[in-house]
Design a protein around this motif. Structure first.
Motif, PDB file in Angstrom:
ATOM      1  N   ASP A 205      35.243  34.813  46.811  1.00  0.00           N
ATOM      2  CA  ASP A 205      34.986  35.859  47.802  1.00  0.00           C
ATOM      3  C   ASP A 205      36.070  36.931  47.759  1.00  0.00           C
ATOM      4  OD1 ASP A 205      33.540  36.810  50.329  1.00  0.00           O
ATOM      5  OD2 ASP A 205      35.586  36.566  51.061  1.00  0.00           O
ATOM      6  N   ALA A 206      37.336  36.503  47.616  1.00  0.00           N
ATOM      7  CA  ALA A 206      38.448  37.453  47.565  1.00  0.00           C
ATOM      8  C   ALA A 206      38.346  38.349  46.333  1.00  0.00           C
ATOM      9  CB  ALA A 206      39.775  36.704  47.568  1.00  0.00           C
ATOM     10  N   VAL A 207      38.015  37.766  45.199  1.00  0.00           N
ATOM     11  CA  VAL A 207      37.890  38.542  43.963  1.00  0.00           C
ATOM     12  C   VAL A 207      36.706  39.491  44.057  1.00  0.00           C
ATOM     13  CG1 VAL A 207      37.456  38.407  41.479  1.00  0.00           C
ATOM     14  CG2 VAL A 207      38.987  36.760  42.565  1.00  0.00           C
ATOM     15  N   GLN A 208      35.620  39.029  44.644  1.00  0.00           N
ATOM     16  CA  GLN A 208      34.443  39.887  44.820  1.00  0.00           C
ATOM     17  C   GLN A 208      34.772  41.095  45.690  1.00  0.00           C
ATOM     18  OE1 GLN A 208      31.101  37.959  46.764  1.00  0.00           O
ATOM     19  NE2 GLN A 208      29.641  39.225  45.634  1.00  0.00           N
ATOM     20  N   ALA A 209      35.518  40.846  46.776  1.00  0.00           N
ATOM     21  CA  ALA A 209      35.924  41.939  47.659  1.00  0.00           C
ATOM     22  C   ALA A 209      36.855  42.906  46.937  1.00  0.00           C
ATOM     23  CB  ALA A 209      36.609  41.370  48.902  1.00  0.00           C
ATOM     24  N   TYR A 210      37.756  42.365  46.116  1.00  0.00           N
ATOM     25  CA  TYR A 210      38.686  43.213  45.359  1.00  0.00           C
ATOM     26  C   TYR A 210      37.923  44.123  44.402  1.00  0.00           C
ATOM     27  CZ  TYR A 210      42.320  44.631  42.087  1.00  0.00           C
ATOM     28  OH  TYR A 210      43.146  45.380  41.290  1.00  0.00           O
ATOM     29  N   LEU A 211      36.966  43.558  43.662  1.00  0.00           N
ATOM     30  CA  LEU A 211      36.200  44.348  42.705  1.00  0.00           C
ATOM     31  C   LEU A 211      35.413  45.447  43.421  1.00  0.00           C
ATOM     32  CD1 LEU A 211      34.804  41.586  40.292  1.00  0.00           C
ATOM     33  CD2 LEU A 211      36.832  43.030  39.999  1.00  0.00           C
ATOM     34  N   ALA A 212      34.836  45.105  44.574  1.00  0.00           N
ATOM     35  CA  ALA A 212      34.057  46.089  45.332  1.00  0.00           C
ATOM     36  C   ALA A 212      34.947  47.225  45.833  1.00  0.00           C
ATOM     37  CB  ALA A 212      33.358  45.403  46.507  1.00  0.00           C
ATOM     38  N   THR A 213      36.137  46.859  46.330  1.00  0.00           N
ATOM     39  CA  THR A 213      37.073  47.863  46.845  1.00  0.00           C
ATOM     40  C   THR A 213      37.510  48.831  45.758  1.00  0.00           C
ATOM     41  OG1 THR A 213      37.903  46.325  48.524  1.00  0.00           O
ATOM     42  CG2 THR A 213      39.325  48.194  47.957  1.00  0.00           C
ATOM     43  N   HIS A 214      37.631  48.327  44.534  1.00  0.00           N
ATOM     44  CA  HIS A 214      38.104  49.161  43.430  1.00  0.00           C
ATOM     45  C   HIS A 214      36.962  49.672  42.547  1.00  0.00           C
ATOM     46  CE1 HIS A 214      41.781  47.062  44.661  1.00  0.00           C
ATOM     47  NE2 HIS A 214      42.438  48.065  44.109  1.00  0.00           N
ATOM     48  N   ASP A 215      35.732  49.480  43.020  1.00  0.00           N
ATOM     49  CA  ASP A 215      34.564  49.999  42.307  1.00  0.00           C
ATOM     50  C   ASP A 215      34.492  49.473  40.877  1.00  0.00           C
ATOM     51  OD1 ASP A 215      32.203  51.427  42.163  1.00  0.00           O
ATOM     52  OD2 ASP A 215      33.183  53.233  41.381  1.00  0.00           O
ATOM     53  N   LEU A 216      34.737  48.172  40.721  1.00  0.00           N
ATOM     54  CA  LEU A 216      34.680  47.534  39.412  1.00  0.00           C
ATOM     55  C   LEU A 216      33.426  46.661  39.346  1.00  0.00           C
ATOM     56  CD1 LEU A 216      38.423  46.474  39.044  1.00  0.00           C
ATOM     57  CD2 LEU A 216      37.274  48.381  37.902  1.00  0.00           C
ATOM     58  N   ASP A 217      32.712  46.748  38.251  1.00  0.00           N
ATOM     59  CA  ASP A 217      31.447  46.032  38.083  1.00  0.00           C
ATOM     60  C   ASP A 217      31.686  44.529  37.878  1.00  0.00           C
ATOM     61  OD1 ASP A 217      28.951  45.085  37.445  1.00  0.00           O
ATOM     62  OD2 ASP A 217      28.550  46.557  35.871  1.00  0.00           O
ATOM     63  N   PRO A 218      31.166  43.675  38.759  1.00  0.00           N
ATOM     64  CA  PRO A 218      31.365  42.231  38.620  1.00  0.00           C
ATOM     65  C   PRO A 218      30.674  41.637  37.398  1.00  0.00           C
ATOM     66  CG  PRO A 218      29.780  42.692  40.362  1.00  0.00           C
ATOM     67  CD  PRO A 218      30.372  44.008  39.965  1.00  0.00           C
ATOM     68  N   SER A 219      29.770  42.406  36.771  1.00  0.00           N
ATOM     69  CA  SER A 219      29.069  41.906  35.588  1.00  0.00           C
ATOM     70  C   SER A 219      29.753  42.292  34.280  1.00  0.00           C
ATOM     71  CB  SER A 219      27.614  42.432  35.566  1.00  0.00           C
ATOM     72  OG  SER A 219      26.890  41.931  36.661  1.00  0.00           O
ATOM     73  N   SER A 220      30.672  43.239  34.344  1.00  0.00           N
ATOM     74  CA  SER A 220      31.325  43.685  33.102  1.00  0.00           C
ATOM     75  C   SER A 220      32.844  43.709  33.199  1.00  0.00           C
ATOM     76  CB  SER A 220      30.809  45.084  32.723  1.00  0.00           C
ATOM     77  OG  SER A 220      31.094  46.026  33.751  1.00  0.00           O
ATOM     78  N   THR A 221      33.394  43.262  34.316  1.00  0.00           N
ATOM     79  CA  THR A 221      34.848  43.132  34.449  1.00  0.00           C
ATOM     80  C   THR A 221      35.192  41.668  34.208  1.00  0.00           C
ATOM     81  OG1 THR A 221      34.933  44.899  36.114  1.00  0.00           O
ATOM     82  CG2 THR A 221      36.845  43.433  35.959  1.00  0.00           C
ATOM     83  N   TYR A 222      35.958  41.410  33.169  1.00  0.00           N
ATOM     84  CA  TYR A 222      36.202  40.025  32.755  1.00  0.00           C
ATOM     85  C   TYR A 222      37.516  39.505  33.329  1.00  0.00           C
ATOM     86  CZ  TYR A 222      32.230  40.935  29.803  1.00  0.00           C
ATOM     87  OH  TYR A 222      30.968  41.271  29.372  1.00  0.00           O
ATOM     88  N   LEU A 223      37.414  38.367  33.981  1.00  0.00           N
ATOM     89  CA  LEU A 223      38.525  37.795  34.743  1.00  0.00           C
ATOM     90  C   LEU A 223      39.187  36.638  34.005  1.00  0.00           C
ATOM     91  CD1 LEU A 223      36.549  37.562  38.104  1.00  0.00           C
ATOM     92  CD2 LEU A 223      37.951  39.492  37.310  1.00  0.00           C
ATOM     93  N   TRP A 224      40.513  36.654  34.000  1.00  0.00           N
ATOM     94  CA  TRP A 224      41.272  35.521  33.464  1.00  0.00           C
ATOM     95  C   TRP A 224      41.542  34.579  34.637  1.00  0.00           C
ATOM     96  CZ3 TRP A 224      45.237  32.265  33.939  1.00  0.00           C
ATOM     97  CH2 TRP A 224      45.684  31.561  32.807  1.00  0.00           C
ATOM     98  N   ILE A 225      40.884  33.434  34.612  1.00  0.00           N
ATOM     99  CA  ILE A 225      41.097  32.407  35.632  1.00  0.00           C
ATOM    100  C   ILE A 225      41.430  31.111  34.915  1.00  0.00           C
ATOM    101  CG2 ILE A 225      40.054  31.099  37.525  1.00  0.00           C
ATOM    102  CD1 ILE A 225      38.314  33.501  38.142  1.00  0.00           C
ATOM    103  N   ASP A 226      42.546  30.514  35.266  1.00  0.00           N
ATOM    104  CA  ASP A 226      43.049  29.352  34.539  1.00  0.00           C
ATOM    105  C   ASP A 226      42.011  28.242  34.374  1.00  0.00           C
ATOM    106  OD1 ASP A 226      43.062  28.848  37.267  1.00  0.00           O
ATOM    107  OD2 ASP A 226      44.905  27.678  37.233  1.00  0.00           O
ATOM    108  N   LEU A 227      41.192  28.014  35.390  1.00  0.00           N
ATOM    109  CA  LEU A 227      40.214  26.931  35.351  1.00  0.00           C
ATOM    110  C   LEU A 227      39.239  27.083  34.200  1.00  0.00           C
ATOM    111  CD1 LEU A 227      39.350  26.886  39.161  1.00  0.00           C
ATOM    112  CD2 LEU A 227      40.839  25.272  37.954  1.00  0.00           C
ATOM    113  N   PHE A 228      38.962  28.322  33.804  1.00  0.00           N
ATOM    114  CA  PHE A 228      37.927  28.573  32.809  1.00  0.00           C
ATOM    115  C   PHE A 228      38.467  29.033  31.449  1.00  0.00           C
ATOM    116  CE2 PHE A 228      36.104  29.684  37.042  1.00  0.00           C
ATOM    117  CZ  PHE A 228      35.323  28.544  37.177  1.00  0.00           C
ATOM    118  N   THR A 229      39.668  29.607  31.434  1.00  0.00           N
ATOM    119  CA  THR A 229      40.216  30.106  30.174  1.00  0.00           C
ATOM    120  C   THR A 229      41.110  29.081  29.479  1.00  0.00           C
ATOM    121  OG1 THR A 229      40.116  32.406  30.921  1.00  0.00           O
ATOM    122  CG2 THR A 229      41.619  31.908  29.109  1.00  0.00           C
TER     123      THR A 229
END
Length: 353
Positions: free
Chosen positions: A146-170
């Motif tokens: 939820d926090a990351v989603q809010a951050y992307l929305a605030t900065h007008d970044l597309d959640p479908s094309s902005t790639y996130l480095w998250i330790d659990l998945f990388t």
């Protein structure tokens, strides 16, 4: 025991001279103690190398290219829903345990295994990471999302094309100790770090050694650190500001890394040493270091104030315009290069925020 001219009979059956026997036993004890001291000395030498940011000769090397892969938020949510990871009360630590099971056979990261997969809308789910997400594993996974989603929305970044480095998945969860040695280099490469603050007034991340370690490098002049709040915490902060802004200011500037409760004394010593190395400067005329923690605290307070200013200004980015995540180099380019981590030897710290 029988005592006579031949000396004292030990439980083993050996006869030991009354005088020389005691010396022999003491000698054996001394040898054992010295052996332990020798091993401890070797460990201390390794610890010193860590604190000074110097890796032993047998460590280091180029960064594996998969460590710069990221996943879009849209794909992460779809993946987690598919595997039942978005349930109520599920922490990031719980998700990590489940990922460990899902990748047990391949021993690879989720990002690697999903490299060619797409979202339901047909967008690539995995790509070169653009934002480094730092979060505490003890917090709810849904709150982090939820926090990351809010951050992307605030900065007008597309959640479908902005790639996130998250330790659990990388990171490859089955070789985590080797993977985390590259954290500093990864942060420098991505340059944009987002720290999830939950709750706003007592952030769990500021009590976790690895989150603090990631902050040290994010506060480096070549990186950019911002904070992200879950929607619920953003509303709580708004309410607190409306009631008493002065109280909010006092809370966000009360953080002192020297007072963070770290259960493991070795980890506490290591992280404070790293902070001194990275953030300290010699005190004029005194010839000694001691300002690292103070500087780190001041920088942390500054970032917290920026978050409050954003809330007051109507959730606009503090810089006045949305940040443009710097795309990392291609995987093929990174495979050819050697990236020397800023502070690579972190063997003293146990992974898991």
């Amino acid at each position: 025991f029988h005592e006579g001219r031949l000396g004292t009979r030990q439980p083993s059956g050996r006869r030991v001279h009354p005088v020389r026997g005691e010396a022999a036993v003491m000698s054996q004890h001394h040898a054992v103690v010295m052996s332990r001291i020798s091993r401890a000395s070797a460990k201390l030498k390794r610890a010193s190398a860590a604190l000074l940011g110097v890796a032993p000769l047998d460590e280091g090397g180029s960064m594996p290219p998969h460590l710069l892969l990221g996943m879009s938020l849209t794909f992460i949510v779809e993946y987690c829903e598919q595997h039942g990871l978005m349930g109520f009360g599920v922490s990031s630590r719980d998700v990590g345990a489940r990922v460990l099971e899902l990748t047990r056979a391949s021993k690879r990261s989720v990002a690697e295994l999903c490299a060619k997969k797409k979202t339901c809308a047909g967008d690539a789910g995995v790509g070169p990471a653009q934002l480094f997400i730092s979060h505490a594993h003890a917090c709810l996974f849904s709150q982090m999302i939820d926090a990351v989603q809010a951050y992307l929305a605030t900065h007008d970044l597309d959640p479908s094309s902005t790639y996130l480095w998250i330790d659990l998945f990388t990171l490859r969860q089955h070789s985590i100790n080797a993977e985390v040695m590259h954290i500093a280099a990864i942060e420098r490469q991505l340059a944009n770090v987002v720290l999830v603050v939950d709750p706003w007034d007592q952030p769990v991340a500021l009590t976790r050694v690895w989150c603090i370690y990631e902050m040290v490098h994010a506060l480096h002049e070549s990186s950019h650190l911002e904070l992200a709040l879950p929607t619920e915490q953003r509303e709580r902060l708004r309410s607190a500001l409306a009631r008493n802004r002065g109280d909010v200011e006092r809370r966000i500037t009360s953080f002192d890394v020297r007072e963070v409760k770290v259960p493991n004394a070795h980890e506490r010593h290591a992280i404070l040493g790293i902070i001194e190395r990275a953030c300290g400067r010699r005190e004029a005329g005194r010839g000694k270091d001691g300002s690292g923690a103070i500087n780190f605290n001041e920088r942390t307070h500054k970032v917290m104030r920026a978050l409050v200013d954003d809330i007051i200004a109507g959730d606009l980015p503090s810089a006045g315009s949305p940040p443009t995540p710097r795309r990392s180099a291609s995987v093929s380019d990174l495979a050819k290069s050697r990236i020397a981590p800023f502070l690579p030897t972190m063997a003293l710290l146990s992974w898991g925020n």
